[in-house]
Design an enzyme around this catalytic site. Structure first.
Site, mmCIF file in Angstrom:
data_model
loop_
_atom_site.group_PDB
_atom_site.id
_atom_site.type_symbol
_atom_site.label_atom_id
_atom_site.label_comp_id
_atom_site.label_asym_id
_atom_site.label_seq_id
_atom_site.Cartn_x
_atom_site.Cartn_y
_atom_site.Cartn_z
ATOM 1 N N SER A 76 -91.526 9.619 24.892
ATOM 2 C CA SER A 76 -91.439 10.749 24.359
ATOM 3 C C SER A 76 -90.096 11.427 25.139
ATOM 4 O O SER A 76 -89.737 11.861 24.985
ATOM 5 C CB SER A 76 -91.822 11.151 23.555
ATOM 6 O OG SER A 76 -92.163 10.485 22.496
ATOM 7 N N LYS A 79 -86.967 11.539 25.772
ATOM 8 C CA LYS A 79 -85.790 11.508 24.370
ATOM 9 C C LYS A 79 -85.395 12.314 24.323
ATOM 10 O O LYS A 79 -83.469 12.764 24.369
ATOM 11 C CB LYS A 79 -86.750 12.428 23.113
ATOM 12 C CG LYS A 79 -87.397 10.954 22.729
ATOM 13 C CD LYS A 79 -88.334 11.709 21.647
ATOM 14 C CE LYS A 79 -88.968 10.599 20.690
ATOM 15 N NZ LYS A 79 -90.241 11.359 20.156
ATOM 16 N N TYR A 201 -84.213 1.731 22.083
ATOM 17 C CA TYR A 201 -85.143 3.010 21.909
ATOM 18 C C TYR A 201 -87.089 2.650 22.731
ATOM 19 O O TYR A 201 -87.264 3.916 23.427
ATOM 20 C CB TYR A 201 -85.406 3.289 20.346
ATOM 21 C CG TYR A 201 -87.033 4.523 20.758
ATOM 22 C CD1 TYR A 201 -86.692 5.691 21.193
ATOM 23 C CD2 TYR A 201 -87.651 3.857 19.799
ATOM 24 C CE1 TYR A 201 -88.119 6.695 20.685
ATOM 25 C CE2 TYR A 201 -89.168 4.934 19.786
ATOM 26 C CZ TYR A 201 -88.880 6.135 20.037
ATOM 27 O OH TYR A 201 -89.953 7.712 19.700
ATOM 28 N N TYR A 253 -93.298 18.928 19.384
ATOM 29 C CA TYR A 253 -93.597 18.793 17.676
ATOM 30 C C TYR A 253 -94.217 19.841 17.373
ATOM 31 O O TYR A 253 -94.019 21.183 17.316
ATOM 32 C CB TYR A 253 -94.484 17.419 18.244
ATOM 33 C CG TYR A 253 -94.188 15.991 18.978
ATOM 34 C CD1 TYR A 253 -92.855 15.668 18.248
ATOM 35 C CD2 TYR A 253 -95.439 15.774 19.461
ATOM 36 C CE1 TYR A 253 -92.681 14.851 19.906
ATOM 37 C CE2 TYR A 253 -94.950 14.615 21.054
ATOM 38 C CZ TYR A 253 -93.414 13.721 20.449
ATOM 39 O OH TYR A 253 -93.101 13.282 21.118
ATOM 40 N N VAL A 271 -96.603 10.538 24.923
ATOM 41 C CA VAL A 271 -97.676 9.768 24.613
ATOM 42 C C VAL A 271 -98.750 9.091 25.886
ATOM 43 O O VAL A 271 -99.614 8.736 25.215
ATOM 44 C CB VAL A 271 -97.822 8.816 23.187
ATOM 45 C CG1 VAL A 271 -97.897 9.550 22.666
ATOM 46 C CG2 VAL A 271 -97.218 7.840 23.332
HETATM 47 N N1 GLN Z 1 -92.644 5.361 22.544
HETATM 48 C C1 GLN Z 1 -93.810 5.937 21.406
HETATM 49 C C2 GLN Z 1 -93.582 5.799 20.064
HETATM 50 O O1 GLN Z 1 -92.628 5.547 19.796
HETATM 51 C C3 GLN Z 1 -93.004 7.817 21.465
HETATM 52 C C4 GLN Z 1 -93.819 8.718 20.979
HETATM 53 C C5 GLN Z 1 -94.620 9.638 21.759
HETATM 54 O O2 GLN Z 1 -94.116 9.870 23.721
HETATM 55 N N2 GLN Z 1 -94.693 10.380 20.859
HETATM 56 O O3 GLN Z 1 -94.162 6.047 19.322
#
Ligand code: GLN
Length: 331
Positions: A76, A79, A201, A253, A271
């Site tokens: 993530s 992003k 993505y 988050y 994650v």
């Molecule tokens: N690729 C992961 C997902 O889509 C990214 C989520 C994350 O890093 N929080 O769930």
């Protein structure tokens, strides 16, 4: 008057910053809380012991300790950078019509859209990130992917690649993201073929980086878009304020409020266990440690960022320490 929370005057000397980071690494290595993410099967292969810290300053210095060279997927954290590219492609008002900038108290993968506008809440949660990615310009999927890789290369300062195993792992287990994407397509928030948006993505999340790369990327944001090692511009300076304010309010988050309150710096987690923190004008901080807390943020990463912010008085609104900048102290 002495308040219980008035900041300690005795900040550690920055000249021995490398030794400071080594102490921090030693202190938190034994911390064994948290759980390595396993909902993407490839991520479950990570060791809970991996732990790296890297700080890159805007004048081009690098301090690193532990597993700072170990390659992992960015997840993530990507992003933030893709939001920058989408802003360059379309500008603020278009993007705002498709993706909001409101923090949500929900988890990063919640299937929830704003009731009135039908927009996803912000570009840092999965729904908002998938919508943002779907607006990247290009003549074909390959062209869009190459534009993205080129953008990441400018931030990192060397060639980059996607980890095919993680990409396939995400793609074959990503029903939740797929459900969100189709829901958004129904409301006109995703522009081109849904499956292609999802693949793009998953590909951005599977970008291979190490802790040092992440620190340089964060330092590029701290340096208003110019990579401090290569001198290349990675994103238009006018969009840095968009990226940092969304990181500040939404990057961690459903922990973003407490993070802003205690650490006081824009940050983004992923994650796979990475966290980046931007100290505007001064440095980028990156920590990598796979065990995550219940909100999906690296446990050791949180501790390290909290310590650096407190020890050097980096909270953005800490007026009593505002004049004592990190770089002034670094000899
Ligand atoms: N690729 C992961 C997902 O889509 C990214 C989520 C994350 O890093 N929080 O769930």
């Amino acid at each position: 008057m002495n308040h219980p929370d008035s900041p300690d005057d005795r900040l550690p000397p920055v000249a021995s910053f490398q030794a400071y980071l080594e102490q921090l690494h030693q202190k938190y290595q034994p911390l064994n809380h948290g759980k390595v993410a396993d909902y993407i099967p490839e991520l479950a292969k990570a060791s809970p012991d991996w732990f790296g810290i890297c700080v890159a300053t805007t004048d081009g210095r690098i301090f690193e300790v532990g597993d700072s060279d170990r390659i992992f997927t960015i997840q993530s954290i990507s992003k933030v950078f893709v939001q920058g590219l989408a802003l360059e492609d379309h500008g603020r008002s278009f993007l705002l019509s498709k993706v909001g900038v409101e923090p949500t108290g929900d988890a990063f993968n919640a299937i929830v859209l704003d009731e009135q506008s039908k927009r996803p809440y912000n570009p840092m949660v999965n729904a908002g990130a998938i919508a943002t990615t779907s607006h990247i310009k290009g003549d074909s999927h390959t062209d869009r992917l190459n534009r993205m890789l080129d953008m990441f290369r400018r931030y990192i300062g060397h060639d980059v690649a996607v980890d095919i195993s993680t990409f396939v792992s995400e793609r074959t287990t990503g029903s939740r993201n797929r459900a969100m994407a189709y829901l958004m397509n129904n409301f006109g928030m995703i522009d081109f073929r849904v499956e292609e948006a999802l693949d793009l993505y998953f590909q951005q999340c599977s970008l291979m980086v190490n802790c040092r790369d992440l620190a340089v990327m964060a330092a590029t944001l701290a340096n208003y878009g110019v990579n401090p090692l290569t001198g290349d511009r990675a994103v238009a300076a006018c969009y840095i304020r968009d990226l940092l304010s969304v990181m500040y309010t939404c990057g961690m988050y459903n922990f973003a409020g407490e993070w802003a309150y205690t650490i006081g710096l824009p940050a983004k987690s992923g994650v796979s266990g990475g966290i980046i923190v931007v100290v505007p004008n001064q440095m980028g901080i990156a920590v990598f440690s796979p065990p995550l807390d219940a909100r999906g943020n690296s446990v050791r990463g949180g501790k390290v960022c909290e310590a650096i912010s407190a020890d050097f008085g980096l909270h953005l609104f800490d007026s009593s320490l505002g004049c004592r900048t990190f770089l002034e102290k670094l000899q």
